[in-house]
Scaffold this motif. Structure first.
Motif, short mmCIF file in Angstrom:
data_model
loop_
_atom_site.label_atom_id
_atom_site.label_comp_id
_atom_site.label_asym_id
_atom_site.label_seq_id
_atom_site.Cartn_x
_atom_site.Cartn_y
_atom_site.Cartn_z
N TYR A 35 0.79 -1.23 0.00
CA TYR A 35 0.00 0.00 0.00
C TYR A 35 0.83 1.28 0.00
O TYR A 35 0.37 2.32 -0.49
N TYR A 36 2.02 1.24 0.57
CA TYR A 36 2.78 2.47 0.75
C TYR A 36 4.13 2.50 0.05
O TYR A 36 4.74 3.57 -0.05
N MET A 37 4.61 1.36 -0.42
CA MET A 37 5.93 1.34 -1.01
C MET A 37 6.01 0.41 -2.23
O MET A 37 6.83 -0.51 -2.26
N PRO A 38 5.19 0.65 -3.24
CA PRO A 38 5.33 -0.15 -4.46
C PRO A 38 6.66 0.11 -5.17
O PRO A 38 7.18 -0.75 -5.86
N ASP A 39 7.20 1.35 -4.98
CA ASP A 39 8.52 1.67 -5.51
C ASP A 39 9.55 1.42 -4.41
O ASP A 39 9.59 2.13 -3.41
N PRO A 40 10.43 0.41 -4.56
CA PRO A 40 11.31 0.01 -3.46
C PRO A 40 12.60 0.80 -3.33
O PRO A 40 13.40 0.51 -2.45
N ASP A 41 12.84 1.81 -4.17
CA ASP A 41 14.16 2.45 -4.21
C ASP A 41 14.56 3.07 -2.87
O ASP A 41 15.70 2.89 -2.41
N LEU A 42 13.66 3.82 -2.25
CA LEU A 42 14.02 4.48 -1.00
C LEU A 42 14.30 3.47 0.10
O LEU A 42 15.25 3.63 0.88
N PHE A 43 13.50 2.41 0.15
CA PHE A 43 13.73 1.42 1.19
C PHE A 43 15.00 0.61 0.91
O PHE A 43 15.66 0.14 1.82
N LYS A 44 15.35 0.45 -0.36
CA LYS A 44 16.63 -0.19 -0.69
C LYS A 44 17.78 0.60 -0.08
O LYS A 44 18.75 0.02 0.42
N LEU A 45 17.67 1.93 -0.15
CA LEU A 45 18.71 2.77 0.45
C LEU A 45 18.79 2.52 1.94
O LEU A 45 19.90 2.40 2.50
N PHE A 46 17.65 2.42 2.60
CA PHE A 46 17.62 2.16 4.04
C PHE A 46 18.24 0.80 4.36
O PHE A 46 19.08 0.68 5.25
N VAL A 47 17.85 -0.22 3.62
CA VAL A 47 18.39 -1.55 3.85
C VAL A 47 19.90 -1.56 3.61
O VAL A 47 20.67 -2.16 4.37
N GLY A 48 20.34 -0.85 2.56
CA GLY A 48 21.76 -0.78 2.28
C GLY A 48 22.54 -0.16 3.42
O GLY A 48 23.62 -0.63 3.79
N CYS A 49 21.97 0.89 4.05
CA CYS A 49 22.64 1.54 5.18
C CYS A 49 22.71 0.61 6.38
O CYS A 49 23.72 0.56 7.09
N VAL A 50 21.63 -0.13 6.63
CA VAL A 50 21.62 -1.08 7.75
C VAL A 50 22.66 -2.18 7.54
O VAL A 50 23.45 -2.49 8.44
N LEU A 51 22.69 -2.74 6.35
CA LEU A 51 23.66 -3.80 6.07
C LEU A 51 25.09 -3.27 6.12
O LEU A 51 26.00 -3.97 6.56
N LEU A 52 25.28 -2.03 5.68
CA LEU A 52 26.61 -1.44 5.73
C LEU A 52 27.08 -1.30 7.18
O LEU A 52 28.24 -1.59 7.50
N TYR A 53 26.16 -0.90 8.04
CA TYR A 53 26.49 -0.79 9.47
C TYR A 53 26.87 -2.15 10.05
O TYR A 53 27.87 -2.29 10.78
N ILE A 54 26.09 -3.17 9.72
CA ILE A 54 26.38 -4.51 10.23
C ILE A 54 27.74 -4.99 9.71
O ILE A 54 28.54 -5.57 10.46
N GLY A 55 28.00 -4.74 8.44
CA GLY A 55 29.27 -5.16 7.87
C GLY A 55 30.46 -4.50 8.55
O GLY A 55 31.47 -5.14 8.82
N ILE A 56 30.32 -3.19 8.86
CA ILE A 56 31.39 -2.47 9.54
C ILE A 56 31.62 -3.05 10.93
O ILE A 56 32.76 -3.24 11.38
N ARG A 57 30.51 -3.37 11.64
CA ARG A 57 30.64 -3.97 12.97
C ARG A 57 31.36 -5.31 12.91
O ARG A 57 32.23 -5.61 13.74
N MET A 58 31.05 -6.11 11.92
CA MET A 58 31.68 -7.42 11.80
C MET A 58 33.16 -7.29 11.44
O MET A 58 33.99 -8.03 11.96
N ILE A 59 33.48 -6.35 10.56
CA ILE A 59 34.88 -6.15 10.19
C ILE A 59 35.69 -5.68 11.39
O ILE A 59 36.81 -6.16 11.63
N ARG A 60 35.13 -4.76 12.17
CA ARG A 60 35.83 -4.31 13.38
C ARG A 60 36.06 -5.47 14.34
O ARG A 60 37.11 -5.59 14.96
N ASP A 61 35.06 -6.35 14.45
CA ASP A 61 35.19 -7.51 15.33
C ASP A 61 36.29 -8.45 14.83
O ASP A 61 37.09 -8.96 15.60
N LEU A 62 36.33 -8.66 13.52
CA LEU A 62 37.33 -9.56 12.95
C LEU A 62 38.74 -8.99 13.07
O LEU A 62 39.69 -9.72 13.35
N LEU A 63 38.89 -7.71 12.86
CA LEU A 63 40.21 -7.08 12.93
C LEU A 63 40.68 -6.89 14.37
O LEU A 63 41.87 -6.81 14.63
#
Length: 297
Positions: A104-132
């Motif tokens: 109903y509110y997000m048939p165009d997924p582009d903006l939410f893709k940006l949000f998901v990308g930012c969340v995954l980027l944060y998780i990836g940075i956390r994991m890299i810091r943990d590994l290093l």
């Protein structure tokens, strides 16, 4: 030989989605990920399947693909029921909310893709810091990954288990809160949630990747069943939109995933934990970059 898929309006050789599902499931199942979050960009970017139906199709892939991987983790004593319960309780409401938002509110997924990308980027940075920041053993093989999980009495607010003679305990409330957010994301895009939950279990809650993969996959399976049912209900209420899954396409993706999930889950214990974490980081970074750059360019 190509066949026509009427919902997605695609003409494909039926072996093509089977092969895609196999490759994604084999490698992703090692980290408790079904591969659906990578299958979504494949469908949208390479196949041009972008209607809300693609989310339900992705979840249908999870339903068909995941059981073989979960069965393998169960046989090896690495499936933790209290952890699964916390994930499912938290995720289910989010899945329903996410499906409504998607239709109903997000048939165009582009903006939410940006949000998901930012969340995954944060998780990836956390994991890299943990590994290093931590010196971890890199030797793989049976001794590294052959241990079974001993589940301890766990109440509603806490999950407790022993793995390799070390006791782990984590608050169930935190898991359910995280799972609720993940459920909304999964409901919108049909990614199940394992791609986000599994790294968070490892980097934020400090749980071994060998113990969380089964729970992440099982939680993804249950919430995907609920998601497909709810999308089907929404399709009946909105016949003018393509909302219900492309059943044939999703099943073919899932067959490939089902075949690949079991050997992937079996291979996991022979791969050093550090390698699996780095693999997750690379997959997350690729997905995040694809979503973020795709929004701006």
């Amino acid at each position: 030989m190509e066949i026509f898929f009427p919902v997605s309006e695609l003409s494909l050789n039926p072996l093509f989605p089977v092969l895609i599902g196999f490759v994604l499931a084999f490698f992703c199942s090692m980290g408790g990920i079904s591969g659906a979050f990578l299958l979504l960009p494949v469908q949208m970017s390479f196949l041009g399947f972008t209607s809300p139906s693609v989310s339900a199709t992705n979840q249908l892939y999870n339903i068909v693909a995941i059981p073989s991987g979960v069965w393998r983790f169960y046989k090896e004593g690495r499936l933790i029921p209290p952890l699964v319960k916390a994930v499912v309780i938290g995720t289910l409401p989010g899945v329903f909310i996410g499906a409504v938002i998607r239709v109903y509110y997000m048939p165009d997924p582009d903006l939410f893709k940006l949000f998901v990308g930012c969340v995954l980027l944060y998780i990836g940075i956390r994991m890299i810091r943990d590994l290093l920041g931590k010196k971890q053993a890199t030797a793989g093989g049976g001794a590294q990954g052959s241990g079974r999980v001993e589940v301890l009495p766990s109440g509603f607010f806490e999950v407790r288990f022993i793995f390799r003679e070390k006791e782990y305990h984590v608050g169930a409330a935190g898991i359910m809160a995280l799972s609720g957010i993940v459920g909304i994301i999964g409901g919108i895009y049909g990614i199940g949630g394992g791609a986000i939950i599994a790294p968070f279990f490892v980097s934020v809650f400090g749980l071994p990747v060998y113990t969380v993969a089964g729970a992440a996959l099982m939680g993804t399976f249950i919430t995907s069943v609920a998601g497909v049912i709810f999308y089907q209900i929404l399709a009946l209420l909105n016949p003018e939109q393509a909302i219900s899954p492309d059943w044939l396409l999703g099943i073919l993706f899932g067959i490939g995933g089902f075949i690949g999930m079991y050997p992937g889950a079996r291979t996991q214990k022979f791969v050093p934990e550090r390698w699996i974490k780095w693999g997750l980081c690379l997959v997350i970074a690729w997905t995040a970059g694809n979503y973020i750059l795709g929004y701006f360019f």
